[in-house]
Design a protein around this motif. Sequence first.
Motif, mmCIF file in Angstrom:
data_model
loop_
_atom_site.group_PDB
_atom_site.id
_atom_site.type_symbol
_atom_site.label_atom_id
_atom_site.label_comp_id
_atom_site.label_asym_id
_atom_site.label_seq_id
_atom_site.Cartn_x
_atom_site.Cartn_y
_atom_site.Cartn_z
ATOM 1 N N MET A 1 0.834 -1.209 0.000
ATOM 2 C CA MET A 1 0.000 0.000 0.000
ATOM 3 C C MET A 1 0.871 1.262 0.000
ATOM 4 O O MET A 1 0.740 2.124 -0.854
ATOM 5 N N LEU A 2 1.765 1.378 1.010
ATOM 6 C CA LEU A 2 2.708 2.501 1.051
ATOM 7 C C LEU A 2 4.117 1.940 0.942
ATOM 8 O O LEU A 2 4.490 1.028 1.672
ATOM 9 N N LYS A 3 4.879 2.511 0.023
ATOM 10 C CA LYS A 3 6.212 1.961 -0.256
ATOM 11 C C LYS A 3 7.216 3.086 -0.450
ATOM 12 O O LYS A 3 6.976 4.023 -1.208
ATOM 13 N N ALA A 4 8.328 2.987 0.270
ATOM 14 C CA ALA A 4 9.463 3.889 0.063
ATOM 15 C C ALA A 4 10.560 3.109 -0.634
ATOM 16 O O ALA A 4 10.854 1.973 -0.255
ATOM 17 N N GLU A 5 11.138 3.709 -1.637
ATOM 18 C CA GLU A 5 12.143 3.010 -2.443
ATOM 19 C C GLU A 5 13.402 3.868 -2.550
ATOM 20 O O GLU A 5 13.401 4.922 -3.163
ATOM 21 N N ASN A 6 14.465 3.416 -1.872
ATOM 22 C CA ASN A 6 15.784 4.079 -1.943
ATOM 23 C C ASN A 6 15.729 5.567 -1.591
ATOM 24 O O ASN A 6 16.251 6.422 -2.304
ATOM 25 N N ILE A 7 15.103 5.853 -0.436
ATOM 26 C CA ILE A 7 14.956 7.226 0.031
ATOM 27 C C ILE A 7 16.229 7.706 0.724
ATOM 28 O O ILE A 7 16.781 7.016 1.586
ATOM 29 N N SER A 8 16.675 8.897 0.362
ATOM 30 C CA SER A 8 17.806 9.538 1.041
ATOM 31 C C SER A 8 17.413 10.958 1.425
ATOM 32 O O SER A 8 16.616 11.606 0.740
ATOM 33 N N LYS A 9 17.997 11.427 2.538
ATOM 34 C CA LYS A 9 17.714 12.788 2.992
ATOM 35 C C LYS A 9 18.916 13.357 3.735
ATOM 36 O O LYS A 9 19.459 12.720 4.641
ATOM 37 N N LEU B 1 19.457 9.931 6.213
ATOM 38 C CA LEU B 1 18.899 8.693 5.675
ATOM 39 C C LEU B 1 19.590 8.361 4.362
ATOM 40 O O LEU B 1 19.824 9.249 3.547
ATOM 41 N N GLN B 2 19.883 7.089 4.175
ATOM 42 C CA GLN B 2 20.607 6.683 2.978
ATOM 43 C C GLN B 2 19.976 5.437 2.353
ATOM 44 O O GLN B 2 19.978 4.359 2.957
ATOM 45 N N ASP B 3 19.397 5.595 1.167
ATOM 46 C CA ASP B 3 18.843 4.478 0.388
ATOM 47 C C ASP B 3 17.907 3.603 1.227
ATOM 48 O O ASP B 3 18.008 2.375 1.237
ATOM 49 N N VAL B 4 16.984 4.250 1.920
ATOM 50 C CA VAL B 4 16.039 3.530 2.781
ATOM 51 C C VAL B 4 14.866 3.028 1.952
ATOM 52 O O VAL B 4 14.245 3.784 1.201
ATOM 53 N N SER B 5 14.551 1.760 2.108
ATOM 54 C CA SER B 5 13.387 1.159 1.455
ATOM 55 C C SER B 5 12.517 0.491 2.524
ATOM 56 O O SER B 5 13.027 -0.179 3.421
ATOM 57 N N LEU B 6 11.216 0.690 2.417
ATOM 58 C CA LEU B 6 10.278 0.157 3.402
ATOM 59 C C LEU B 6 8.919 0.019 2.734
ATOM 60 O O LEU B 6 8.509 0.886 1.964
ATOM 61 N N GLU B 7 8.211 -1.064 3.043
ATOM 62 C CA GLU B 7 6.889 -1.280 2.451
ATOM 63 C C GLU B 7 5.909 -1.730 3.526
ATOM 64 O O GLU B 7 6.245 -2.552 4.383
ATOM 65 N N ILE B 8 4.712 -1.169 3.486
ATOM 66 C CA ILE B 8 3.645 -1.532 4.417
ATOM 67 C C ILE B 8 2.456 -2.011 3.603
ATOM 68 O O ILE B 8 1.935 -1.283 2.754
ATOM 69 N N ARG C 1 -0.590 3.027 -3.036
ATOM 70 C CA ARG C 1 -1.475 2.203 -3.891
ATOM 71 C C ARG C 1 -0.896 2.059 -5.290
ATOM 72 O O ARG C 1 -1.618 2.063 -6.283
ATOM 73 N N GLY C 2 0.416 1.959 -5.376
ATOM 74 C CA GLY C 2 1.081 1.731 -6.653
ATOM 75 C C GLY C 2 1.361 2.975 -7.466
ATOM 76 O O GLY C 2 2.003 2.900 -8.515
ATOM 77 N N THR C 3 0.917 4.146 -6.999
ATOM 78 C CA THR C 3 1.127 5.404 -7.721
ATOM 79 C C THR C 3 2.288 6.174 -7.104
ATOM 80 O O THR C 3 2.365 6.322 -5.880
ATOM 81 N N ASP C 4 3.176 6.670 -7.944
ATOM 82 C CA ASP C 4 4.300 7.468 -7.477
ATOM 83 C C ASP C 4 3.786 8.835 -7.021
ATOM 84 O O ASP C 4 3.273 9.617 -7.819
ATOM 85 N N ILE C 5 3.914 9.119 -5.714
ATOM 86 C CA ILE C 5 3.426 10.391 -5.178
ATOM 87 C C ILE C 5 4.577 11.316 -4.788
ATOM 88 O O ILE C 5 4.354 12.367 -4.175
ATOM 89 N N THR C 6 5.799 10.959 -5.164
ATOM 90 C CA THR C 6 6.990 11.686 -4.718
ATOM 91 C C THR C 6 6.947 13.168 -5.077
ATOM 92 O O THR C 6 7.365 14.016 -4.285
ATOM 93 N N LYS C 7 6.447 13.494 -6.252
ATOM 94 C CA LYS C 7 6.477 14.876 -6.727
ATOM 95 C C LYS C 7 5.101 15.549 -6.703
ATOM 96 O O LYS C 7 4.963 16.693 -7.133
#
Length: 224
Positions: free
Chosen positions: A1-9, A23-30, A67-73
């Motif tokens: 449902m919610l997925k983070a893919e290679n997040i850095s900050k 944060l470095q290349d963090v990936s997490l899925e719920i 839900r499978g949609t890229d919401i990053t931007k």
Amino acid sequence: MLKAENISKSFIDRSSGKSFRLLQDVSLEIAPGEAVALMGGSGSGKSTLARLLLRLLPCDTGKIYFRGTDITKLSGKELAGFRHAVQFISQRPESFLDPRKKLGYSLREALEVFSLPYAEEQALEMLDLVKLNAKLLERYPHQVSGGEIQRICLVRALLLEPELLILDEPTSMLDISVQAQILHLLKDIRAQKQIAYLFISHDRLISEWLCDRVVRIEQGLIRS
């Protein structure tokens, strides 16, 4: 449902003026209905990750999917559906309430943001679920306890019928007896409503008791 893919900050250290990566290349899925605990010590980046997932902060690199949609931007009205479905419960819930307004106003306000009608019957049902008397809605935030404030914020979130609650150490500012009450409420709510949780904590025993699985964040990296 919610997925983070290679997040850095990264952030700027105000004292030195130098950039540091939290944060470095963090990936997490719920998954839908899943409860995931995110553990880590102070400064590990767990609260920052929560704010990135909520799109309250922009990430430097990586993508966030809902839900499978890229919401990053996405921004503004494009995020309305996401903000409706994913609710945030903070360790400082009083910051979400207007101290000049009665608690009943704060419940109605949450629905008005999404142009939803306020149904008194539904509100009373949610208050009963968290074991609060409806008379509490006539009080101001400073007139109730921290545990009652946290329950009101739970009701406020639940009225929107979310699919996911992101809970950032929701009991850390409460005394031990009230902590236990809130944690049992969270467990009961999840069983009844089938809501997914991202539960941010530093306590492994509580995390394992409440959640399906536990992931750990250390030095900006996810450890399973």
